[in-house]
Design an enzyme around this catalytic site. Structure first.
Site, PDB file in Angstrom:
ATOM      1  N   ASP A   6       0.974  -1.058  -0.209  1.00  0.00           N
ATOM      2  CA  ASP A   6      -0.173  -0.189   0.069  1.00  0.00           C
ATOM      3  C   ASP A   6       1.012   1.342   0.319  1.00  0.00           C
ATOM      4  OD1 ASP A   6      -2.553   1.544   0.157  1.00  0.00           O
ATOM      5  OD2 ASP A   6      -1.591   2.280   2.460  1.00  0.00           O
ATOM      6  N   SER A   7       0.473   2.358  -0.909  1.00  0.00           N
ATOM      7  CA  SER A   7       1.132   3.487  -0.255  1.00  0.00           C
ATOM      8  C   SER A   7       1.410   3.819   0.946  1.00  0.00           C
ATOM      9  CB  SER A   7       0.037   5.012  -0.521  1.00  0.00           C
ATOM     10  OG  SER A   7      -0.899   5.005  -0.621  1.00  0.00           O
ATOM     11  N   TYR A  38      -1.046   8.796  -2.489  1.00  0.00           N
ATOM     12  CA  TYR A  38      -0.411   8.744  -4.289  1.00  0.00           C
ATOM     13  C   TYR A  38      -1.925   8.645  -4.907  1.00  0.00           C
ATOM     14  CZ  TYR A  38       3.210   4.050  -3.646  1.00  0.00           C
ATOM     15  OH  TYR A  38       3.503   3.808  -3.489  1.00  0.00           O
ATOM     16  N   GLY A  39      -3.046   9.163  -3.718  1.00  0.00           N
ATOM     17  CA  GLY A  39      -4.148   9.688  -4.574  1.00  0.00           C
ATOM     18  C   GLY A  39      -4.037  10.977  -5.358  1.00  0.00           C
ATOM     19  N   CYS A  69      -4.425  -1.381  -2.015  1.00  0.00           N
ATOM     20  CA  CYS A  69      -4.623   0.350  -2.243  1.00  0.00           C
ATOM     21  C   CYS A  69      -5.006   0.401  -3.544  1.00  0.00           C
ATOM     22  CB  CYS A  69      -3.212   0.915  -2.768  1.00  0.00           C
ATOM     23  SG  CYS A  69      -3.150   1.613  -2.713  1.00  0.00           S
ATOM     24  N   ASN A  70      -6.365   0.646  -3.634  1.00  0.00           N
ATOM     25  CA  ASN A  70      -7.232   0.721  -4.889  1.00  0.00           C
ATOM     26  C   ASN A  70      -6.488   1.520  -5.865  1.00  0.00           C
ATOM     27  OD1 ASN A  70     -10.131  -0.115  -4.536  1.00  0.00           O
ATOM     28  ND2 ASN A  70      -9.791   0.979  -2.564  1.00  0.00           N
ATOM     29  N   THR A  71      -5.834   3.061  -5.062  1.00  0.00           N
ATOM     30  CA  THR A  71      -5.289   4.161  -6.461  1.00  0.00           C
ATOM     31  C   THR A  71      -4.413   3.182  -7.170  1.00  0.00           C
ATOM     32  OG1 THR A  71      -5.081   5.513  -4.322  1.00  0.00           O
ATOM     33  CG2 THR A  71      -3.742   5.637  -6.337  1.00  0.00           C
ATOM     34  N   CYS A 202     -11.989   2.864  -1.451  1.00  0.00           N
ATOM     35  CA  CYS A 202     -10.107   3.993  -1.014  1.00  0.00           C
ATOM     36  C   CYS A 202      -9.727   3.046   0.349  1.00  0.00           C
ATOM     37  CB  CYS A 202     -10.189   5.280  -0.177  1.00  0.00           C
ATOM     38  SG  CYS A 202      -9.127   5.994  -0.056  1.00  0.00           S
ATOM     39  N   THR A 203      -9.166   2.171   0.644  1.00  0.00           N
ATOM     40  CA  THR A 203      -8.706   1.498   1.459  1.00  0.00           C
ATOM     41  C   THR A 203      -8.999   2.454   3.189  1.00  0.00           C
ATOM     42  OG1 THR A 203      -6.081   2.853   2.280  1.00  0.00           O
ATOM     43  CG2 THR A 203      -7.214   0.545   0.861  1.00  0.00           C
ATOM     44  N   HIS A 204      -8.950   4.027   3.258  1.00  0.00           N
ATOM     45  CA  HIS A 204      -9.187   4.244   5.033  1.00  0.00           C
ATOM     46  C   HIS A 204     -10.435   4.892   4.888  1.00  0.00           C
ATOM     47  CE1 HIS A 204      -5.366   5.635   3.190  1.00  0.00           C
ATOM     48  NE2 HIS A 204      -4.391   6.647   4.721  1.00  0.00           N
TER      49      HIS A 204
END
Ligand code: DGL
Length: 284
Positions: A6-7, A38-39, A69-71, A202-204
């Site tokens: 992940d970022s 990264y977004g 990570c989606n991005t 988004c992971t958050h």
């Protein structure tokens, strides 16, 4: 060993679910905190950084790396899977992303089915996608959903400040304000019609799922990635057991960061209160 990349911290929401689901599997997590987030980065940078992260995990012994990570998944997964991996020194290893299982859950269609199948159960539904700027402007979610269910209406909404606010430990009132703004933006696009399902892309965002629940219409079903990805990986391991053959995990999973490990370990508590400590590693 299974790697997750992940970022930064966000992938811990998914990683934690995986380590709980697969208690005997050795896992290693790499957060590229030195380059996060990264977004808002240009796509080429996201591809290069993601490839470097995957390669770092391969060198560490991972046979399979999940882009948690989606991005990174939206921007880099296809390039890495189709262009880089087959010609790299890592043939036989694999890279998976978290978009495929999410699209499968949103469309009730297996990823392998990349054309419409009839009859379609949800073929005229509306699906909302919330994500970072880079995820939303990649159009990966709408494209992949419409390939399988062309009549589904996909409405996307950038929730730009939410990642930063969560990482900064913003209070509930501030998080509530940002989520409400995002949901209001989405509802303005649908003309007030409730979406049937909403992807927290988004992971958050699973950390504030309760706020999305509060502001989204009651009929909208929220698709949250940690469980969806764990279910999908369980199915993948059934089909490809060689990825988890070998020594069982002894002790906690390994957490690596390209950033400052003590700062990162402290900040990670927002995402995983009992997370093991991070150790530093340089990206290759
Ligand atoms: N992990 C990213 C995602 O899921 C969010 C953080 C970032 O922008 O790097 O999109």
């Amino acid at each position: 060993m299974i790697g997750a990349f992940d970022s930064g911290h966000g992938g811990l929401t998914v990683f934690r679910a995986l380590t709980e689901r697969f208690a005997a599997v050795p896992f290693v997590y790499l957060g590229d905190h030195a380059n996060a987030p990264y977004g808002n980065r240009p796509s080429e940078e996201v591809v290069d950084l993601t490839r470097a992260g995957v390669e770092t995990l391969f060198r560490r012994g991972a046979t399979l790396v999940l882009l948690a990570c989606n991005t990174a998944t939206c921007v880099a997964a296809r390039t890495l899977q189709q262009d880089w991996l087959p010609t790299s020194e890592w043939k036989g290893r694999n890279v998976l992303g978290i978009v495929a299982p999410t699209v499968e859950a949103a469309t009730q269609t297996p990823w392998a089915v990349s054309a419409p199948q009839y009859p379609q159960k949800y073929n005229t539904d509306t699906v909302a996608v919330f994500g970072t700027t880079r995820t939303i402007t990649s159009y990966v979610y709408p494209e992949e959903i419409r390939k399988r269910c062309p009549k589904v209406v996909v409405v996307q909404q950038i929730v730009a400040d939410l990642v930063t606010a969560i990482e900064a430990g913003a209070d509930e009132t501030e998080l509530d304000r940002i989520v409400k703004l995002g949901v209001d933006g989405l509802m303005a696009q649908t003309g007030g019609l409730p979406p049937h399902r909403a992807i927290l892309g988004c992971t958050h965002f699973p950390l504030v799922e309760h706020l999305f629940r509060k502001h989204l219409p009651v009929f909208t079903r929220i698709l949250s990635q940690p469980e969806i990805v764990a279910d999908s990986l369980e199915d993948y391991f059934h089909r490809r057991p060689h990825f988890i053959a070998g020594p069982k995990r002894q002790g906690p999973p390994e957490l690596l960061t390209t950033g400052d490990p003590s700062q990162v370990s402290a900040a990670a508590r927002i995402f995983w209160p009992d997370a093991p400590k991070f150790a530093h590693i340089d990206q290759i």
